[in-house]
Design an enzyme around this catalytic site. Structure first.
Site, PDB file in Angstrom:
ATOM      1  N   ASN A  92       0.854  -1.179   0.000  1.00 22.38           N
ATOM      2  CA  ASN A  92       0.000   0.000   0.000  1.00 22.38           C
ATOM      3  C   ASN A  92       0.894   1.234   0.000  1.00 22.38           C
ATOM      4  O   ASN A  92       2.045   1.179   0.416  1.00 22.38           O
ATOM      5  CB  ASN A  92      -0.904   0.007   1.236  1.00 22.38           C
ATOM      6  CG  ASN A  92      -2.004   1.048   1.163  1.00 22.38           C
ATOM      7  OD1 ASN A  92      -2.366   1.518   0.089  1.00 22.38           O
ATOM      8  ND2 ASN A  92      -2.550   1.409   2.305  1.00 22.38           N
ATOM      9  N   HIS A  94       1.000   5.065   1.550  1.00 27.92           N
ATOM     10  CA  HIS A  94       0.396   5.818   2.653  1.00 27.92           C
ATOM     11  C   HIS A  94       0.962   7.237   2.653  1.00 27.92           C
ATOM     12  O   HIS A  94       2.172   7.417   2.486  1.00 27.92           O
ATOM     13  CB  HIS A  94       0.706   5.118   3.980  1.00 27.92           C
ATOM     14  CG  HIS A  94       0.110   5.803   5.157  1.00 27.92           C
ATOM     15  ND1 HIS A  94      -1.237   5.771   5.428  1.00 27.92           N
ATOM     16  CD2 HIS A  94       0.674   6.549   6.123  1.00 27.92           C
ATOM     17  CE1 HIS A  94      -1.465   6.473   6.528  1.00 27.92           C
ATOM     18  NE2 HIS A  94      -0.325   6.957   6.966  1.00 27.92           N
ATOM     19  N   SER A 121       4.908   6.818   1.978  1.00 26.65           N
ATOM     20  CA  SER A 121       5.633   5.571   2.215  1.00 26.65           C
ATOM     21  C   SER A 121       4.913   4.435   1.511  1.00 26.65           C
ATOM     22  O   SER A 121       3.685   4.357   1.558  1.00 26.65           O
ATOM     23  CB  SER A 121       5.669   5.241   3.717  1.00 26.65           C
ATOM     24  OG  SER A 121       6.221   6.292   4.473  1.00 26.65           O
ATOM     25  N   ASP A 130      -1.030   0.230   8.864  1.00 27.09           N
ATOM     26  CA  ASP A 130       0.150   0.955   8.371  1.00 27.09           C
ATOM     27  C   ASP A 130       1.422   0.544   9.097  1.00 27.09           C
ATOM     28  O   ASP A 130       2.319   1.355   9.314  1.00 27.09           O
ATOM     29  CB  ASP A 130      -0.061   2.474   8.480  1.00 27.09           C
ATOM     30  CG  ASP A 130      -1.268   2.943   7.677  1.00 27.09           C
ATOM     31  OD1 ASP A 130      -1.528   2.368   6.597  1.00 27.09           O
ATOM     32  OD2 ASP A 130      -1.950   3.880   8.121  1.00 27.09           O
TER      33      ASP A 130
END
Length: 173
Positions: A92, A94, A121, A130
């Protein structure tokens, strides 16, 4: 998502985009992907048990031959069971310099804290919000007078540069 799909077209790309999926059937990205000849899948979670919703997504991903997932703009928490089924194969992007500012409102939080920089990130998705391994980051200076909106615009430009590069590196490991 568009930056990932466009980078996948390059001859040196180690990945291809097999499916663009969304929890919003009217998402503009789905129409764009379809125009590009990329398979799409949409399933609204409204009124569905989360397990049934994720089972639908899981089936669509597997039917499309997906081997790894790159989330882009997906604002739902994945269940531990879904993450476990795809362990080590979901990344992912972020909008903060993790481990700072997990979750939402990252730009406002960075500005309020007086940070000199914000950024983005790319990380491996784990059961912890996260919290997975950070694979790459890009910093963006926080300028005098910045708002969360102005910072978000500059961070988004870096996300479009960073994400395809880091996904390519990650998949080439």
């Amino acid at each position: 998502m568009m930056a990932l799909a466009e980078a996948a077209r390059l001859p040196e790309s180690p990945y291809e985009v097999a499916l663009v999926a969304s929890d919003k059937p009217a998402a503009p990205g789905l129409a764009w992907a379809a125009e590009q000849g990329i398979a799409t899948f949409a399933l609204s979670p409204k009124g569905m048990p989360k397990a049934d919703y994720e089972a639908g997504i899981d089936t669509a991903l597997r039917d499309a031959g997906v081997e790894a997932i790159a989330l882009a703009g997906y604002m739902r928490l994945l269940t531990d069971a879904f993450v476990a089924r795809w362990r080590g194969r979901i990344v992912n992007i972020h909008p903060s310099l993790l481990p700072k500012y997990k979750g939402l409102d990252t730009h406002a939080r960075a500005i309020e804290a007086g940070d000199a920089a914000g950024g983005c990130s790319v990380h491996v998705v784990t059961e912890e919000l996260d919290g997975g391994e950070v694979l790459g980051q890009a910093q963006v200076p926080i300028l005098p007078g910045d708002t969360s909106e102005t910072l978000a615009e500059r961070v988004l430009a870096e996300e479009h540069r960073l994400y395809p590069r880091i996904v390519a590196e990650w998949l080439s490991r």
